[in-house]
Scaffold this motif. Structure first.
Motif, PDB file in Angstrom:
ATOM      1  N   GLN A  22       0.796  40.092 -65.099  1.00  0.00           N
ATOM      2  CA  GLN A  22       1.473  40.513 -63.892  1.00  0.00           C
ATOM      3  C   GLN A  22       1.949  41.944 -64.038  1.00  0.00           C
ATOM      4  N   GLU A 583      -6.023  45.102 -52.180  1.00  0.00           N
ATOM      5  CA  GLU A 583      -4.571  45.054 -52.232  1.00  0.00           C
ATOM      6  C   GLU A 583      -4.033  44.736 -53.622  1.00  0.00           C
ATOM      7  N   MET A 584      -4.809  44.066 -54.444  1.00  0.00           N
ATOM      8  CA  MET A 584      -4.332  43.601 -55.738  1.00  0.00           C
ATOM      9  C   MET A 584      -4.814  44.439 -56.915  1.00  0.00           C
ATOM     10  N   ASN A 585      -6.038  44.925 -56.903  1.00  0.00           N
ATOM     11  CA  ASN A 585      -6.664  45.541 -58.071  1.00  0.00           C
ATOM     12  C   ASN A 585      -6.593  47.064 -58.002  1.00  0.00           C
ATOM     13  N   THR A 598      -3.547  46.982 -62.770  1.00  0.00           N
ATOM     14  CA  THR A 598      -2.905  45.810 -62.190  1.00  0.00           C
ATOM     15  C   THR A 598      -3.924  44.960 -61.455  1.00  0.00           C
ATOM     16  N   THR A 599      -3.716  43.663 -61.501  1.00  0.00           N
ATOM     17  CA  THR A 599      -4.566  42.727 -60.759  1.00  0.00           C
ATOM     18  C   THR A 599      -3.764  41.949 -59.727  1.00  0.00           C
ATOM     19  N   ASN A 600      -2.497  42.338 -59.545  1.00  0.00           N
ATOM     20  CA  ASN A 600      -1.673  41.657 -58.536  1.00  0.00           C
ATOM     21  C   ASN A 600      -0.826  42.643 -57.736  1.00  0.00           C
ATOM     22  N   GLY A 601      -1.343  43.866 -57.597  1.00  0.00           N
ATOM     23  CA  GLY A 601      -0.643  44.850 -56.791  1.00  0.00           C
ATOM     24  C   GLY A 601       0.525  45.504 -57.468  1.00  0.00           C
ATOM     25  N   ILE A 606       4.407  36.441 -59.409  1.00  0.00           N
ATOM     26  CA  ILE A 606       3.565  35.882 -58.358  1.00  0.00           C
ATOM     27  C   ILE A 606       4.437  35.020 -57.476  1.00  0.00           C
ATOM     28  N   GLU A 609       4.179  35.976 -50.169  1.00  0.00           N
ATOM     29  CA  GLU A 609       3.890  37.347 -49.751  1.00  0.00           C
ATOM     30  C   GLU A 609       5.151  38.093 -49.346  1.00  0.00           C
ATOM     31  N   HIS A 612       7.224  39.771 -52.312  1.00  0.00           N
ATOM     32  CA  HIS A 612       6.589  40.670 -53.271  1.00  0.00           C
ATOM     33  C   HIS A 612       7.480  41.837 -53.658  1.00  0.00           C
TER      34      HIS A 612
END
Length: 702
Positions: A22, A583-585, A598-601, A606, A609, A612
């Motif tokens: 994360q 949006e995430m990567n 990052t792979t989750n923005g 987590i 929405e 966040h």
């Protein structure tokens, strides 16, 4: 392709951070951006490196790859040494001594706060060792570091380096030209005379007679009689020379607080400089592995196999500052930076290949697809590739030290570059021909973004915003309302909605500008949200944006730029560029080869929405800068609403100031603190938020 463009195919493995997936995780360097201060090798394969905030790295293959180990401290470490094949020791601030003992892979705290700051440690064998520190501290061990005895050093000044020459002979150096020597295994010490009153950082002897001392302002002393007489070597640099080591009786190498490496072939009497593209901006320590091989640590890790003539980057390999990054999809990305370097990844940044090196800095990169891309930089260079960077062709260059700072690529044929003096360069035939377009008022332009082949925006000095609707044939000056600002980046999601970021020329604050009508009107969004300049921004979706800047600030908006939340990057130095594929990567790059992914923005948890923007855990960040003078920034995050206090204390526990004392909702916060009329030294800041209490130290250095 020009003959002097040397294409390389060196595969450089990057070790991904072991932290949670994360948020933002380091892909390079393995030290996670922490400067390394010391290294020690047992043999040609096994080594340790230590650094700031308790960083400990280990290698088992001669420095080609490093693993970040768990550390029992966040205090800065300044020295590390192998005792024998299974035992090692590290020292640092607050007199901390860490030890790794037989049968354990863990480092444990052996001592803390018993001594002043410890700067260096060295062992001759499995029994005999010496360490030195501030205030003339000198400690001696004869039982493998299990116990230490304080010795009289005969100097009140900080001792920065110790060299055990043989079982009887030892030399230590430090501040105020301190040189002390022992000829009875460290039991008694006498001073030697220096021909110059200077701060000394390191000392190294090839045998009992031939030795070198290095220090501040490029100082080098050499001796051929064991230090009875010290001579001044001709000054080669004004930079600090942090460390020196001998390969043999005549050949020695020294590293500086710059890109400079210096070599001597006559025992340190005369020196020549070696500058290498792979060498980082600052070396702090050297460890000799054999007659030809050495490893150096500092802002990065480098290795030489030819007695210091050439150096290759280790532990991920990217140590040059990166100025631009572009990803076309999750897997394929390109980063460019200092000294003409270009790196490519085809696996989401898990590994990078060096494609090019040499020449002036490259500042920006843009790709139309995974194969077709452009790079811009100093000397007004524009490079072009049609095969994903396997080959780069020089398409444009003027050689007058001009620069193009950014390029916007809309398809394989159309691209626009902007730069110094308001120059705008345009191609419509994949770079075969470039046309210089006029721009008014001619201030430096730092960024450009095209929505399609016709509609584009450019920004720069003095709040300059330019707009075109005909592919740049004509540019219209728009009113930013901030003529005293720098605008470093611009991004549009469609022809109406865009943002520009930068900073105010006369304050520390960043600048967020937003438009919803194609730039006819620009409004400022909470100008004081960030206290440092922002260098890049990207509209990822109609609602989501990310911006990066100095001091590794990362800001995220999920409502089209109306409000922004600071994310934790884990760094303290600048980030220059950011690229998201969805949006995430995303990937951000910056100083000293930093690559964050990052792979989750970039959020630290987590959740739903709508949550966040809220932190999950309490975090009190290290102040920055640190040391500081006169002001510093303190940031923290709270996952719950509570009454929160932030106070400053001196080393005696006296309260100096209360920065925060109020009820605050869950969120991210930062304050600036200025220490007026206080003396240099160590201070502490403490956060209380509900049941959470944490204290950290900071250093005021005037």
């Amino acid at each position: 392709m020009k003959k002097y463009l040397c294409l390389l195919s060196i595969n450089l493995l990057l070790i991904t951070s072991n932290s949670s997936p994360q948020g933002w995780n380091f892909q390079n360097p393995v030290s996670e951006g922490k400067v390394l201060t010391s290294c020690s090798f047992l043999n040609e394969n096994d080594g340790f490196a230590v650094g700031l905030e308790g960083t400990i790295l280990q290698t088992t293959d001669g420095g080609s790859h490093w693993e970040k180990l768990g550390s029992p401290t966040t205090y800065n470490l300044s020295g590390v040494c192998f005792i024998d094949a299974t035992n090692a020791i590290a020292v640092g601030e607050y007199g901390i001594i860490l030890k790794k003992s037989f049968g354990s892979n863990d480092w444990i705290v052996q001592s803390i706060s018993q001594y002043p700051k410890l700067n260096d440690v060295e062992f001759l064998n499995s029994d005999f060792g010496i360490m030195v520190g501030d205030g003339g501290t000198l400690l001696r061990s004869t039982d493998g570091g299990n116990s230490w005895t304080t010795q009289t050093s005969n100097t009140p000044y900080n001792l920065n380096s110790i060299n055990i020459i043989d079982v009887n002979t030892l030399i230590a150096v430090g501040d105020n030209a301190a040189i002390i020597k022992s000829t009875d295994a460290g039991l008694t010490w006498f001073t030697q005379t220096s021909p110059i009153n200077q701060q000394f950082f390191d000392v190294s002897f090839a045998n009992t007679n031939i030795g070198v001392i290095t220090g501040f302002n490029g100082t080098i002393l050499y001796t051929s009689d064991g230090g009875n007489n010290w001579n001044i070597s001709a000054q080669l640099t004004f930079n600090e020379i942090n460390n020196v080591k001998f390969f043999n009786l005549t050949k020695c190498v020294a590293v500086c607080s710059s890109f400079l490496i210096i070599l001597s072939s006559d025992g340190g009497q005369t020196w020549e400089s070696v500058q290498n593209y792979f060498y980082p901006d600052g070396g702090n320590d050297i460890s000799i592995l054999n007659d030809t091989t050495a490893v150096s640590v500092g802002y990065g890790i480098t290795k030489t196999s030819d007695q210091g003539i050439t150096w290759l980057a280790q532990s991920g390999g990217i140590i040059n500052t990166l100025y631009g990054v572009c990803f076309n999809d999750i897997n394929h990305g390109t980063a460019v930076g200092a000294q003409g370097t270009i790196y490519r990844t085809n696996d989401s940044g898990n590994s990078w290949s060096q494609q090019l090196i040499g020449g002036q800095d490259l500042l920006s990169v843009g790709f139309a697809d995974v194969n077709n891309g452009f790079v811009t930089g100093y000397d007004a260079r524009i490079l072009h590739t049609t095969d994903g960077g396997q080959n780069w062709e020089l398409q444009f260059e003027n050689g007058f030290y001009l620069w193009f700072n950014d390029i916007s690529v809309t398809d394989i044929n159309n691209a626009t570059a902007v730069g110094q003096g308001g120059r705008i360069l345009r191609t419509t035939d994949a770079g075969t021909n470039w046309t210089l377009q006029s721009s008014d008022p001619g201030y430096n332009l730092y960024a450009v973004d095209f929505i399609d082949n016709n509609i584009g925006f450019a920004v720069g000095d003095y709040g300059t915003i330019l707009h075109t609707t005909n592919g740049g044939n004509n540019w219209e000056l728009q009113n930013s309302n901030y003529p005293n600002s720098y605008l470093f980046a611009v991004s549009f999601i469609d022809e109406n909605n865009g943002v520009a970021v930068g900073g105010d020329q006369f304050s520390i604050y960043s600048l967020f500008l937003k438009t919803t009508d194609g730039g006819q009107n620009w409004i400022s969004i909470n100008q004081t949200i960030a206290e440092n300049y922002l260098y890049d921004v990207q509209f990822i979706t109609p609602n989501v944006l990310t911006a990066v800047g100095s001091y590794a600030d990362i800001y995220r908006s999920t409502n089209a730029g109306l409000t922004w939340v600071m994310q934790d990057s884990g760094r303290t130095s600048s980030l220059s560029s950011v690229s998201f594929v969805d949006e995430m990567n995303g990937t951000a790059v910056g100083d000293n080869g930093a690559i964050l992914h990052t792979t989750n923005g970039g959020v630290t948890f987590i959740g739903n929405e709508e949550n966040h923007s809220l932190p999950q855990n309490f975090v009190l960040n290290q102040n920055y800068p640190n040391p500081f003078n006169p002001s510093t920034k303190i940031s923290w995050q709270s996952p719950v609403s509570s009454w929160q206090t932030l106070k400053i204390f001196d080393v005696l526990g006296n309260e100096i100031a209360t920065l925060v004392n109020e009820y605050k909702p869950a969120g991210f916060y930062n304050v600036e603190f200025t220490m007026n009329n206080l003396s240099s030294g160590i201070y502490f800041y403490q956060l209380k938020a509900g049941d959470f209490i944490q204290t950290k130290k900071m250093i005021l250095m005037k």
